[in-house]
Design a protein around this motif. Structure first.
Motif, mmCIF file in Angstrom:
data_model
loop_
_atom_site.group_PDB
_atom_site.id
_atom_site.type_symbol
_atom_site.label_atom_id
_atom_site.label_comp_id
_atom_site.label_asym_id
_atom_site.label_seq_id
_atom_site.Cartn_x
_atom_site.Cartn_y
_atom_site.Cartn_z
ATOM 1 N N MET A 1 -86.709 2.939 14.786
ATOM 2 C CA MET A 1 -85.481 3.145 14.016
ATOM 3 C C MET A 1 -84.731 1.825 13.847
ATOM 4 S SD MET A 1 -84.052 5.571 12.445
ATOM 5 C CE MET A 1 -82.506 5.978 11.655
ATOM 6 N N THR A 2 -84.756 1.000 14.883
ATOM 7 C CA THR A 2 -84.103 -0.309 14.814
ATOM 8 C C THR A 2 -84.761 -1.167 13.751
ATOM 9 O OG1 THR A 2 -83.567 -0.205 17.166
ATOM 10 C CG2 THR A 2 -83.482 -2.360 16.113
ATOM 11 N N GLU A 3 -86.089 -1.113 13.668
ATOM 12 C CA GLU A 3 -86.833 -1.889 12.679
ATOM 13 C C GLU A 3 -86.454 -1.460 11.267
ATOM 14 O OE1 GLU A 3 -91.272 -2.886 13.039
ATOM 15 O OE2 GLU A 3 -91.269 -1.357 11.474
ATOM 16 N N VAL A 4 -86.364 -0.158 11.047
ATOM 17 C CA VAL A 4 -86.005 0.368 9.732
ATOM 18 C C VAL A 4 -84.610 -0.104 9.332
ATOM 19 C CG1 VAL A 4 -85.521 2.456 8.399
ATOM 20 C CG2 VAL A 4 -87.459 2.414 9.995
ATOM 21 N N LEU A 5 -83.668 -0.031 10.265
ATOM 22 C CA LEU A 5 -82.299 -0.454 9.995
ATOM 23 C C LEU A 5 -82.234 -1.943 9.686
ATOM 24 C CD1 LEU A 5 -79.310 0.270 9.880
ATOM 25 C CD2 LEU A 5 -79.171 -0.167 12.346
ATOM 26 N N ALA A 6 -82.984 -2.737 10.450
ATOM 27 C CA ALA A 6 -82.985 -4.188 10.245
ATOM 28 C C ALA A 6 -83.523 -4.540 8.859
ATOM 29 C CB ALA A 6 -83.820 -4.860 11.329
ATOM 30 N N VAL A 7 -84.617 -3.895 8.478
ATOM 31 C CA VAL A 7 -85.203 -4.153 7.157
ATOM 32 C C VAL A 7 -84.220 -3.760 6.059
ATOM 33 C CG1 VAL A 7 -87.015 -3.464 5.532
ATOM 34 C CG2 VAL A 7 -87.595 -3.915 7.919
ATOM 35 N N ALA A 8 -83.544 -2.626 6.245
ATOM 36 C CA ALA A 8 -82.590 -2.141 5.247
ATOM 37 C C ALA A 8 -81.420 -3.107 5.090
ATOM 38 C CB ALA A 8 -82.080 -0.753 5.634
ATOM 39 N N VAL A 9 -80.860 -3.552 6.198
ATOM 40 C CA VAL A 9 -79.706 -4.454 6.153
ATOM 41 C C VAL A 9 -80.077 -5.789 5.520
ATOM 42 C CG1 VAL A 9 -78.088 -5.792 7.553
ATOM 43 C CG2 VAL A 9 -78.542 -3.398 8.124
ATOM 44 N N ILE A 10 -81.196 -6.362 5.954
ATOM 45 C CA ILE A 10 -81.641 -7.651 5.409
ATOM 46 C C ILE A 10 -81.891 -7.534 3.909
ATOM 47 C CG2 ILE A 10 -83.507 -9.345 5.407
ATOM 48 C CD1 ILE A 10 -83.827 -8.826 8.399
ATOM 49 N N THR A 11 -82.514 -6.430 3.503
ATOM 50 C CA THR A 11 -82.821 -6.228 2.087
ATOM 51 C C THR A 11 -81.557 -6.146 1.243
ATOM 52 O OG1 THR A 11 -84.897 -5.073 2.579
ATOM 53 C CG2 THR A 11 -83.919 -4.687 0.409
ATOM 54 N N VAL A 12 -80.602 -5.351 1.685
ATOM 55 C CA VAL A 12 -79.359 -5.191 0.936
ATOM 56 C C VAL A 12 -78.631 -6.525 0.798
ATOM 57 C CG1 VAL A 12 -77.053 -4.160 0.976
ATOM 58 C CG2 VAL A 12 -79.049 -2.764 1.538
ATOM 59 N N LEU A 13 -78.559 -7.275 1.896
ATOM 60 C CA LEU A 13 -77.868 -8.572 1.849
ATOM 61 C C LEU A 13 -78.585 -9.541 0.916
ATOM 62 C CD1 LEU A 13 -76.929 -9.078 5.620
ATOM 63 C CD2 LEU A 13 -75.428 -8.412 3.731
ATOM 64 N N ALA A 14 -79.918 -9.522 0.961
ATOM 65 C CA ALA A 14 -80.697 -10.426 0.112
ATOM 66 C C ALA A 14 -80.554 -10.058 -1.364
ATOM 67 C CB ALA A 14 -82.174 -10.384 0.518
ATOM 68 N N VAL A 15 -80.482 -8.766 -1.642
ATOM 69 C CA VAL A 15 -80.398 -8.307 -3.028
ATOM 70 C C VAL A 15 -79.065 -8.672 -3.667
ATOM 71 C CG1 VAL A 15 -80.282 -6.268 -4.507
ATOM 72 C CG2 VAL A 15 -82.055 -6.431 -2.765
ATOM 73 N N ILE A 16 -77.963 -8.445 -2.944
ATOM 74 C CA ILE A 16 -76.644 -8.651 -3.542
ATOM 75 C C ILE A 16 -76.196 -10.120 -3.524
ATOM 76 C CG2 ILE A 16 -75.924 -6.314 -2.923
ATOM 77 C CD1 ILE A 16 -74.270 -7.457 -0.678
ATOM 78 N N ALA A 17 -76.927 -10.958 -2.791
ATOM 79 C CA ALA A 17 -76.581 -12.384 -2.770
ATOM 80 C C ALA A 17 -76.851 -12.984 -4.149
ATOM 81 C CB ALA A 17 -77.410 -13.105 -1.708
ATOM 82 N N PRO A 18 -75.846 -13.629 -4.765
ATOM 83 C CA PRO A 18 -76.019 -14.205 -6.104
ATOM 84 C C PRO A 18 -77.146 -15.234 -6.126
ATOM 85 C CG PRO A 18 -73.701 -14.138 -5.504
ATOM 86 C CD PRO A 18 -74.486 -13.844 -4.246
#
Length: 204
Positions: A1-18
């Motif tokens: 579950m920790t791995e899933v959360l980490a991937v989700a958070v990193i992905t969201v931050l990477a996507v919204i970064a200009p």
């Protein structure tokens, strides 16, 4: 579950970064309309899948550990960013946009532009490779890894789809088209600047 959360958070931050992908989708959306912007977003999402594919095959780990390979990818990506940046900066004259008529940018060209922007984007390369190399466990089932990759791609599609819809809105587009000369120079400068900075950035 920790791995899933980490991937989700990193992905969201990477996507919204200009970045270059954001500037490209914004430009296509306000110049050519919603459909073209969404197609560019689809191309961006498809480009993410390319990085996910070679990373899952192990090539990403090789790039991460090889200065030469990463430098080659970095320079190709940087050259592409400088190219589209200069082309955007040099755009002259008023552009008349009519959603009911054929635009200057074909659907395939819009898709290709978004695709190449992310396929040749070192930032996306680092995001995908780093996530799989540092967060995803070697023992993670391939099906789950594929799920992570699909999530990364869909996250890009969703975010940039929203960006395309927003910047293709009639009122927003009218305002942006009025100041298009200045905006083209700003976006062009940002893209070219990103390319130059990537070219001279350390490989590791």
């Amino acid at each position: 579950m920790t791995e899933v959360l980490a991937v989700a958070v990193i992905t969201v931050l990477a996507v919204i970064a200009p970045g270059a992908d954001f500037a490209m989708v914004v430009r296509n959306s306000y110049l050519y309309g919603r459909r073209t912007g969404v197609l560019a977003a689809l191309g961006v999402a498809a480009g993410v899948l390319v990085h996910v594919t070679y990373t899952m095959l192990g090539v990403g780990l090789l790039i991460a550990s090889s200065t030469f390979l990463f430098t080659v990818i970095k320079l190709i990506g940087a050259a592409y960013l400088v190219y589209i940046g200069v082309r955007t900066f040099r755009t002259r004259g008023e552009v008349t946009v009519d959603l009911d008529n054929k635009t200057d940018l074909t659907p395939f060209a819009a898709l290709r532009t978004g695709f190449l922007t992310n396929v040749l984007n070192p930032k996306t390369t680092l995001f995908v490779v780093s996530t799989f190399a540092q967060v995803v466990s070697p023992g993670t089932p391939l099906l789950r890894q594929a799920g992570y990759g699909l999530f990364m791609s869909l996250a890009h599609l969703l975010w940039f789809g929203v960006v395309a819809v927003f910047f293709s809105h009639d009122r927003m587009r009218t305002l942006m088209l009025r100041g298009q000369k200045v905006l083209n120079k700003v976006i062009g400068s940002v893209l070219a600047g990103l390319g130059v900075s990537l070219a001279f950035a350390p490989s590791h």
